[in-house]
Design a protein around this motif. Structure first.
Motif, PDB file in Angstrom:
ATOM      1  N   ALA A 128       0.830  -1.206   0.000  1.00  0.00           N
ATOM      2  CA  ALA A 128       0.000   0.000   0.000  1.00  0.00           C
ATOM      3  C   ALA A 128       0.865   1.257   0.000  1.00  0.00           C
ATOM      4  O   ALA A 128       0.577   2.223  -0.714  1.00  0.00           O
ATOM      5  N   ARG A 129       1.951   1.248   0.760  1.00  0.00           N
ATOM      6  CA  ARG A 129       2.845   2.411   0.787  1.00  0.00           C
ATOM      7  C   ARG A 129       3.570   2.582  -0.539  1.00  0.00           C
ATOM      8  O   ARG A 129       3.825   3.694  -0.977  1.00  0.00           O
ATOM      9  N   GLU A 130       3.919   1.462  -1.170  1.00  0.00           N
ATOM     10  CA  GLU A 130       4.579   1.540  -2.471  1.00  0.00           C
ATOM     11  C   GLU A 130       3.642   2.153  -3.504  1.00  0.00           C
ATOM     12  O   GLU A 130       4.072   2.900  -4.372  1.00  0.00           O
ATOM     13  N   THR A 131       2.356   1.859  -3.397  1.00  0.00           N
ATOM     14  CA  THR A 131       1.371   2.376  -4.341  1.00  0.00           C
ATOM     15  C   THR A 131       0.945   3.799  -4.005  1.00  0.00           C
ATOM     16  O   THR A 131       0.845   4.641  -4.886  1.00  0.00           O
ATOM     17  N   MET A 132       0.703   4.090  -2.727  1.00  0.00           N
ATOM     18  CA  MET A 132       0.111   5.365  -2.322  1.00  0.00           C
ATOM     19  C   MET A 132       1.089   6.315  -1.636  1.00  0.00           C
ATOM     20  O   MET A 132       0.713   7.431  -1.314  1.00  0.00           O
ATOM     21  N   GLY A 133       2.294   5.880  -1.361  1.00  0.00           N
ATOM     22  CA  GLY A 133       3.262   6.754  -0.705  1.00  0.00           C
ATOM     23  C   GLY A 133       2.934   6.967   0.768  1.00  0.00           C
ATOM     24  O   GLY A 133       2.415   6.088   1.442  1.00  0.00           O
ATOM     25  N   ASP A 134       3.223   8.180   1.244  1.00  0.00           N
ATOM     26  CA  ASP A 134       3.047   8.495   2.659  1.00  0.00           C
ATOM     27  C   ASP A 134       1.591   8.683   3.069  1.00  0.00           C
ATOM     28  O   ASP A 134       1.308   8.905   4.244  1.00  0.00           O
ATOM     29  N   HIS A 135       0.681   8.605   2.125  1.00  0.00           N
ATOM     30  CA  HIS A 135      -0.741   8.733   2.472  1.00  0.00           C
ATOM     31  C   HIS A 135      -1.189   7.578   3.361  1.00  0.00           C
ATOM     32  O   HIS A 135      -2.013   7.763   4.249  1.00  0.00           O
ATOM     33  N   VAL A 136      -0.640   6.388   3.135  1.00  0.00           N
ATOM     34  CA  VAL A 136      -1.048   5.200   3.888  1.00  0.00           C
ATOM     35  C   VAL A 136      -0.109   5.007   5.071  1.00  0.00           C
ATOM     36  O   VAL A 136       1.107   4.942   4.914  1.00  0.00           O
ATOM     37  N   LEU A 137      -0.697   4.900   6.269  1.00  0.00           N
ATOM     38  CA  LEU A 137       0.087   4.677   7.475  1.00  0.00           C
ATOM     39  C   LEU A 137       0.089   3.205   7.887  1.00  0.00           C
ATOM     40  O   LEU A 137       1.089   2.706   8.388  1.00  0.00           O
ATOM     41  N   ASP A 138      -1.058   2.524   7.684  1.00  0.00           N
ATOM     42  CA  ASP A 138      -1.146   1.124   8.080  1.00  0.00           C
ATOM     43  C   ASP A 138      -2.313   0.460   7.354  1.00  0.00           C
ATOM     44  O   ASP A 138      -3.195   1.141   6.838  1.00  0.00           O
ATOM     45  N   VAL A 139      -2.301  -0.859   7.320  1.00  0.00           N
ATOM     46  CA  VAL A 139      -3.394  -1.640   6.748  1.00  0.00           C
ATOM     47  C   VAL A 139      -4.010  -2.458   7.881  1.00  0.00           C
ATOM     48  O   VAL A 139      -3.295  -3.121   8.636  1.00  0.00           O
ATOM     49  N   LEU A 140      -5.330  -2.382   7.988  1.00  0.00           N
ATOM     50  CA  LEU A 140      -6.043  -3.091   9.046  1.00  0.00           C
ATOM     51  C   LEU A 140      -6.888  -4.201   8.428  1.00  0.00           C
ATOM     52  O   LEU A 140      -7.629  -3.959   7.475  1.00  0.00           O
ATOM     53  N   ILE A 141      -6.754  -5.399   8.956  1.00  0.00           N
ATOM     54  CA  ILE A 141      -7.564  -6.521   8.497  1.00  0.00           C
ATOM     55  C   ILE A 141      -8.815  -6.531   9.373  1.00  0.00           C
ATOM     56  O   ILE A 141      -8.753  -6.858  10.559  1.00  0.00           O
ATOM     57  N   ILE A 142      -9.939  -6.174   8.785  1.00  0.00           N
ATOM     58  CA  ILE A 142     -11.182  -6.043   9.538  1.00  0.00           C
ATOM     59  C   ILE A 142     -11.865  -7.401   9.692  1.00  0.00           C
ATOM     60  O   ILE A 142     -12.302  -7.763  10.775  1.00  0.00           O
ATOM     61  N   ASP A 143     -11.991  -8.136   8.605  1.00  0.00           N
ATOM     62  CA  ASP A 143     -12.612  -9.465   8.623  1.00  0.00           C
ATOM     63  C   ASP A 143     -11.748 -10.414   7.809  1.00  0.00           C
ATOM     64  O   ASP A 143     -11.171 -10.022   6.802  1.00  0.00           O
TER      65      ASP A 143
END
Length: 177
Positions: A153-168
């Motif tokens: 996600a960071r490679e694609t969006m840069g500094d906009h993404v801080l973390d990825v959360l797995i909800i389900d």
């Protein structure tokens, strides 16, 4: 006849008692005030700070801001096939949200197709190395998956993404007949 009368009588008494209890225990109806009087009514001591908080517009669940961060829930679930011996043995379905810098939700949604592609590549790779086999929700396994998703996600969006959360996350084995 008496045997039928007792249950019917108890039914009516129980229903009446339930309705009465519901009416007795329900909160009183709220008075509707004109729009300008809402803040004054909610600030009983006249404290101007409380009136400002009460007059603030309510945010939608997807618009939550915490310490300069927003959470963007990706619209559709991710479906990942688990292939064993050349056929689909199971399907893993995930729902993901992204922790993003404040104000970056629109940027994320504008680039969602590219972001979903990058995240799917990671999920397919994780499935191919056996990441969704056995105890796939172990802490170590989930840590590896989250880290890989965050990096993509960071490679694609840069500094906009801080973390990825797995909800389900759920795995459904496919019955091979």
């Amino acid at each position: 006849m008496k045997a039928l009368l007792v249950p019917v009588l108890l039914l009516f008494l129980g229903t009446g008692a339930g309705v009465g209890a519901g009416m007795l225990l329900s909160p009183p109806p709220e008075e509707e005030l004109p729009e300008g009087e809402v803040a004054a009514a909610e600030a009983p001591c006249g404290d101007p700070h409380e009136a400002d908080v009460a007059a603030a517009p309510e945010e939608e669940p997807g618009d939550v801001v915490v310490e300069g961060r927003d959470y963007a829930r990706l619209n559709n679930q991710f479906v990942v096939p688990v292939v064993e011996e050349g056929s689909v043995a199971a399907l893993v379905v995930l729902s993901l949200s992204l922790e993003v810098a404040a104000g970056s939700r629109d940027v994320v949604f504008a680039h969602e197709p590219k972001l979903r592609d990058a995240l799917l590549q990671v999920l397919f790779g994780h499935a191919n190395i056996g990441g969704f086999d056995g105890n796939f929700t172990s802490a170590a396994n989930m840590r590896v998956l989250r880290s890989s998703l965050r990096d993509a996600a960071r490679e694609t969006m840069g500094d906009h993404v801080l973390d990825v959360l797995i909800i389900d996350i759920v795995r459904q084995d496919v019955d091979a007949r």
